[in-house]
Design a protein around this motif. Structure first.
Motif, PDB file in Angstrom:
ATOM      1  N   TYR A  19     -56.101  38.922 -28.817  1.00 24.04           N
ATOM      2  CA  TYR A  19     -56.075  37.469 -28.690  1.00 24.04           C
ATOM      3  C   TYR A  19     -56.617  36.798 -29.950  1.00 24.04           C
ATOM      4  O   TYR A  19     -56.019  35.867 -30.491  1.00 24.04           O
ATOM      5  N   HIS A 104     -62.618  33.741 -19.757  1.00 22.40           N
ATOM      6  CA  HIS A 104     -61.273  33.442 -20.218  1.00 22.40           C
ATOM      7  C   HIS A 104     -61.232  33.657 -21.714  1.00 22.40           C
ATOM      8  O   HIS A 104     -62.159  33.246 -22.431  1.00 22.40           O
ATOM      9  N   LEU A 105     -60.163  34.277 -22.209  1.00 16.55           N
ATOM     10  CA  LEU A 105     -60.050  34.536 -23.643  1.00 16.55           C
ATOM     11  C   LEU A 105     -60.063  33.225 -24.435  1.00 16.55           C
ATOM     12  O   LEU A 105     -60.642  33.148 -25.508  1.00 16.55           O
ATOM     13  N   LYS A 167     -51.317  28.986 -27.810  1.00 17.76           N
ATOM     14  CA  LYS A 167     -51.695  29.846 -26.690  1.00 17.76           C
ATOM     15  C   LYS A 167     -51.454  29.101 -25.373  1.00 17.76           C
ATOM     16  O   LYS A 167     -51.676  27.888 -25.280  1.00 17.76           O
ATOM     17  N   VAL A 168     -51.020  29.862 -24.376  1.00 15.54           N
ATOM     18  CA  VAL A 168     -50.910  29.270 -23.052  1.00 15.54           C
ATOM     19  C   VAL A 168     -52.322  29.178 -22.474  1.00 15.54           C
ATOM     20  O   VAL A 168     -53.024  30.172 -22.380  1.00 15.54           O
ATOM     21  N   THR A 170     -54.511  28.292 -19.267  1.00 18.06           N
ATOM     22  CA  THR A 170     -54.333  28.097 -17.822  1.00 18.06           C
ATOM     23  C   THR A 170     -55.205  26.948 -17.330  1.00 18.06           C
ATOM     24  O   THR A 170     -56.223  26.617 -17.932  1.00 18.06           O
ATOM     25  N   LYS A 171     -54.786  26.377 -16.197  1.00 21.38           N
ATOM     26  CA  LYS A 171     -55.554  25.276 -15.595  1.00 21.38           C
ATOM     27  C   LYS A 171     -56.958  25.745 -15.207  1.00 21.38           C
ATOM     28  O   LYS A 171     -57.931  25.013 -15.340  1.00 21.38           O
ATOM     29  N   SER A 173     -58.751  27.985 -16.653  1.00 24.96           N
ATOM     30  CA  SER A 173     -59.604  28.072 -17.834  1.00 24.96           C
ATOM     31  C   SER A 173     -60.036  26.678 -18.286  1.00 24.96           C
ATOM     32  O   SER A 173     -61.186  26.465 -18.668  1.00 24.96           O
ATOM     33  N   TYR A 216     -44.756  25.652 -16.661  1.00 25.83           N
ATOM     34  CA  TYR A 216     -44.439  25.780 -15.218  1.00 25.83           C
ATOM     35  C   TYR A 216     -45.556  25.418 -14.267  1.00 25.83           C
ATOM     36  O   TYR A 216     -46.004  25.557 -13.686  1.00 25.83           O
ATOM     37  N   GLY A 217     -46.501  24.938 -14.077  1.00 30.23           N
ATOM     38  CA  GLY A 217     -47.526  24.958 -13.041  1.00 30.23           C
ATOM     39  C   GLY A 217     -48.691  25.881 -13.374  1.00 30.23           C
ATOM     40  O   GLY A 217     -49.667  25.935 -12.669  1.00 30.23           O
ATOM     41  N   LEU A 218     -48.504  26.555 -14.517  1.00 32.17           N
ATOM     42  CA  LEU A 218     -49.498  27.542 -14.903  1.00 32.17           C
ATOM     43  C   LEU A 218     -50.589  26.893 -15.759  1.00 32.17           C
ATOM     44  O   LEU A 218     -51.779  27.157 -15.584  1.00 32.17           O
TER      45      LEU A 218
ATOM     46  N   GLU B 232     -54.107  37.062 -19.204  1.00 29.40           N
ATOM     47  CA  GLU B 232     -54.031  35.957 -20.154  1.00 29.40           C
ATOM     48  C   GLU B 232     -53.218  36.324 -21.386  1.00 29.40           C
ATOM     49  O   GLU B 232     -52.460  35.503 -21.910  1.00 29.40           O
ATOM     50  N   LEU B 233     -53.369  37.587 -21.815  1.00 28.61           N
ATOM     51  CA  LEU B 233     -52.570  38.055 -22.955  1.00 28.61           C
ATOM     52  C   LEU B 233     -51.096  38.094 -22.599  1.00 28.61           C
ATOM     53  O   LEU B 233     -50.237  37.677 -23.368  1.00 28.61           O
ATOM     54  N   GLN B 236     -49.129  35.002 -22.706  1.00 29.95           N
ATOM     55  CA  GLN B 236     -48.757  34.489 -24.020  1.00 29.95           C
ATOM     56  C   GLN B 236     -47.367  34.967 -24.443  1.00 29.95           C
ATOM     57  O   GLN B 236     -46.782  34.434 -25.373  1.00 29.95           O
ATOM     58  N   HIS B 248     -49.075  34.399 -12.344  1.00 32.83           N
ATOM     59  CA  HIS B 248     -50.058  33.342 -12.105  1.00 32.83           C
ATOM     60  C   HIS B 248     -50.759  33.536 -10.769  1.00 32.83           C
ATOM     61  O   HIS B 248     -51.959  33.297 -10.631  1.00 32.83           O
ATOM     62  N   TYR B 251     -53.283  36.101 -11.254  1.00 28.11           N
ATOM     63  CA  TYR B 251     -54.335  35.516 -12.065  1.00 28.11           C
ATOM     64  C   TYR B 251     -55.272  34.651 -11.217  1.00 28.11           C
ATOM     65  O   TYR B 251     -56.499  34.734 -11.326  1.00 28.11           O
TER      66      TYR B 251
END
Lengths: 225, 416
Positions: A19, A104-105, A167-168, A170-171, A173, A216-218, B232-233, B236, B248, B251
């Motif tokens: 990461y 979380h990364l 980077k994605v 997340t909610k 995080s 998407y909701g992610l 998480e990786l 990506q 998700h 997750y």
């Protein structure tokens, strides 16, 4: 920026270095205290990510060595959540920050960036992404050299995304980053949505580009590609 | 009723009855013996009179003429009658009881009626004196015995009651093993030994269980960290929408697990008293900063907050109080209605959180137990109030919950 990751769990070590490697850091890996000490003698690191519990010794001792040999290196402790947290606070062992597993990364990356800003630039550097410029010490944000007003949460959101470009995020995080991890309520993600909408509106209104992508909701992604 | 009371009552009752019976018996035996003796005495006197009559000794110093006319009566055949009779004593002007022997006897062809009597008054006094004396002695003996008995019992039972108090205070949270006073009494000593081994066993079982939970929670952290970071990786990379949705879901489950894990570790830490409770905290400031964090949640439900906070400092642990206040605020928001209110009062040694809300569906008794939650709230892990309770316990504070006038009221009694 050069980072040494000291972590005995190979999978976690790989994930972190992967990461951070993608975030333009040069990552070196050490799985034991011995390896870490060896690397510390040969190279200089800006940041060391240190897991306290290592197979061949306690990371605290290594922390002392680091502080003696290269005091300018920032150390971020990764620990399993036990009494250590208090010890770090109470004994002031010289760690610059700590994060508890699981994390979380994106949060780790954000902490490292903030640590670098503190260590290297005494907070006086700027973070630049195309037309957006952030001055962390004064908490100001400029777009096309024009200051915009953001709420505290919007500012933290923007900073979080800008340190995790491409980077994605997340909610989950984001929620933890904004409200802390002891707040169970943050699972209500509507607020993140509201803050995101407001932030994006403000950036666009001030002539900036909306770099946010909804995933998407992610969660969201901050990218110019 | 205490054991000693029970036994001594039975003992007293029994000895009382035995005492009564023996007194009655004694009375009967004594009077009987005295009557016998008297009767013999009367018979002897009669014999003397008869002897004198036989040999014509004068019976009296009075002259024959003074005796008055001797009546000739028809007496029954020779008989002896002995009975108690009341005789009027002119000098005392009262009737006294006498034992009287009436003998009809023929002496030298003449019939005589010979009456000899002996006063019973003295004898009765004698019997009553003896009985009274005996009553006195037995009563003294009984009371003496009773006092001795209770005193001995008190001494014997003293270690028992002390140990009982120790046991009442026994708590698994307190790691000290129970300390019992040893007793000379074999049964008590045996009881002590059994209790000691029992409490030791409970303590060690409890510790094992606690250690297991702790270790399990700690050991879970690294796998959880790997899981979360790997997902998480993976997020990506270029995934299809379907893959992302599935990932998700994993997750989110992992995230919930992490939260649960963190809460359990916190509980274990509080239980193990790993926090310094001597930090000085300004509760007013702390509550205000915490409220700021919850701003979004408060605004979204349009709640009005009423604060009445004193500026007094308290001694506790900063981290713990932050968690405590956070949990109380989030609780007051979560279980509130739209446009409701939250009142926070900190005055003297009381911290009161009250909020509007619907009637609690579940039994409020186990509100503070782990994983007792409104099943409707999926995101809650159900440890919030358990943590509140634990933090209060470790600070030696009492916490109380009531629902009145459509208000949930949670009061914490602080020790300043």
């Amino acid at each position: 920026m050069k980072i040494l990751i000291v972590e005995d769990e190979i999978e976690l070590l790989e994930a972190i270095s992967n990461y951070l490697g993608n975030s333009n850091f040069i990552c070196e890996k050490a799985m034991t205290l011995f390896e870490a000490e060896d690397k510390l003698i040969s190279f200089n690191y800006d940041i060391i990510i240190l897991d306290i519990n290592l197979p061949d010794g306690n990371g605290i001792d290594f922390l002392k060595t680091v502080k003696e040999q290269s005091p300018e290196t920032g150390v971020l402790i990764v620990s399993a959540k036990n009494s250590l947290e208090d010890k770090l606070k109470g004994l002031d062992l010289g760690a610059d920050d700590y994060i508890t597993k699981p994390f979380h990364l994106a949060e780790l990356n954000s902490r490292i960036n903030s640590l670098i800003r503190r260590k290297k630039f005494e907070g006086n550097n700027t973070i630049k992404f195309n037309e957006i410029e952030i001055y962390p010490d004064s908490r100001t944000v400029l777009i096309h050299d024009k200051q915009i007003t953001l709420t505290k949460k919007e500012y933290h959101l923007l900073l979080y995304f800008i340190t995790n470009i491409n980077k994605v995020i997340t909610k989950e995080s984001i929620a933890e980053h904004l409200w802390g991890d002891d707040i169970e309520m943050a699972s209500n993600y509507d607020f993140i949505y509201t803050h995101m909408v407001n932030l994006r509106k403000k950036i666009k209104k001030n002539g900036g580009t909306d770099y946010f992508r909804t995933m998407y909701g992610l969660g969201y992604k901050f990218t110019d590609s | 009723m205490k054991l000693i009371q029970k036994t001594s009552r039975a003992y007293l009752f029994l000895s009382g009855i035995a005492f009564l019976i023996s007194v009655v018996m004694l009375y009967l035996v004594l009077t009987h013996a005295i009557s016998n003796w008297l009767d013999e005495k009367l018979l002897y006197s009669k014999k003397e009179v008869v002897g004198k009559l036989k040999f014509k000794y004068p019976l009296t110093t009075l002259k024959y003429e003074d005796l008055g006319k001797i009546k000739k009566l028809n007496y029954p055949k020779d008989t002896i009658i002995i009975k108690d009779t009341a005789v009027y004593i002119p000098s005392a002007k009262e009737f006294d009881i006498f034992r009287q022997l009436t003998a009809y006897e023929t002496i030298r062809d003449r019939q005589y009626k010979i009456i000899t009597r002996n006063s019973l008054v003295n004898n009765q006094d004698f019997v009553s004196a003896i009985i009274l004396y005996i009553i006195l002695i037995i009563s003294l003996l009984l009371t003496g015995l009773w006092i001795l008995n209770t005193q001995i019992a008190k001494n014997i039972w003293n270690p028992f009651y002390t140990n009982l108090n120790v046991l009442k205070k026994f708590s698994l949270q307190n790691q000290n093993s129970v300390e019992l006073i040893s007793s000379e009494i074999e049964e008590f000593e045996e009881l002590n030994n059994s209790i000691l081994s029992l409490t030791d066993r409970i303590q060690s079982d409890f510790n094992n269980l606690k250690e297991f939970t702790e270790n399990a929670s700690h050991e879970m952290q690294t796998p959880l960290a790997i899981m979360q970071s790997k997902i998480e990786l993976l997020l990506q990379t270029n995934l299809t929408e379907n893959q992302t949705t599935e990932l998700h879901a994993i997750y989110q489950a992992g995230n919930r697990l992490s939260k649960l894990n963190k809460a359990l570790i916190l509980l274990a830490k509080v239980e193990n008293k790993q926090f310094n409770l001597k930090e000085k905290i300004n509760l007013k400031e702390l509550i205000e900063t915490r409220l700021e964090i919850y701003e979004d949640f408060i605004l979204s439900k349009n709640l009005s907050i009423h604060k009445n906070l004193s500026n007094t400092s308290i001694n506790s642990n900063d981290t713990l109080i932050k968690i405590l206040i956070s949990n109380l605020i989030s609780n007051a928001i979560k279980h509130n209605i739209n446009n409701g209110t939250i009142n926070i009062t900190f005055k003297d040694d009381k911290l009161i959180f009250s909020n509007t809300g619907n009637i609690p569906k579940q039994n409020t008794e186990d509100l503070f137990n782990r994983f007792k939650k409104d099943s409707t709230n999926k995101n809650s892990i159900g440890l919030g109030l358990a943590i509140v309770k634990k933090i209060c316990t470790v600070n030696d504070w009492k916490v109380n919950y009531v629902y009145t006038n459509q208000l949930h009221i949670l009061t914490i009694f602080l020790k300043l």
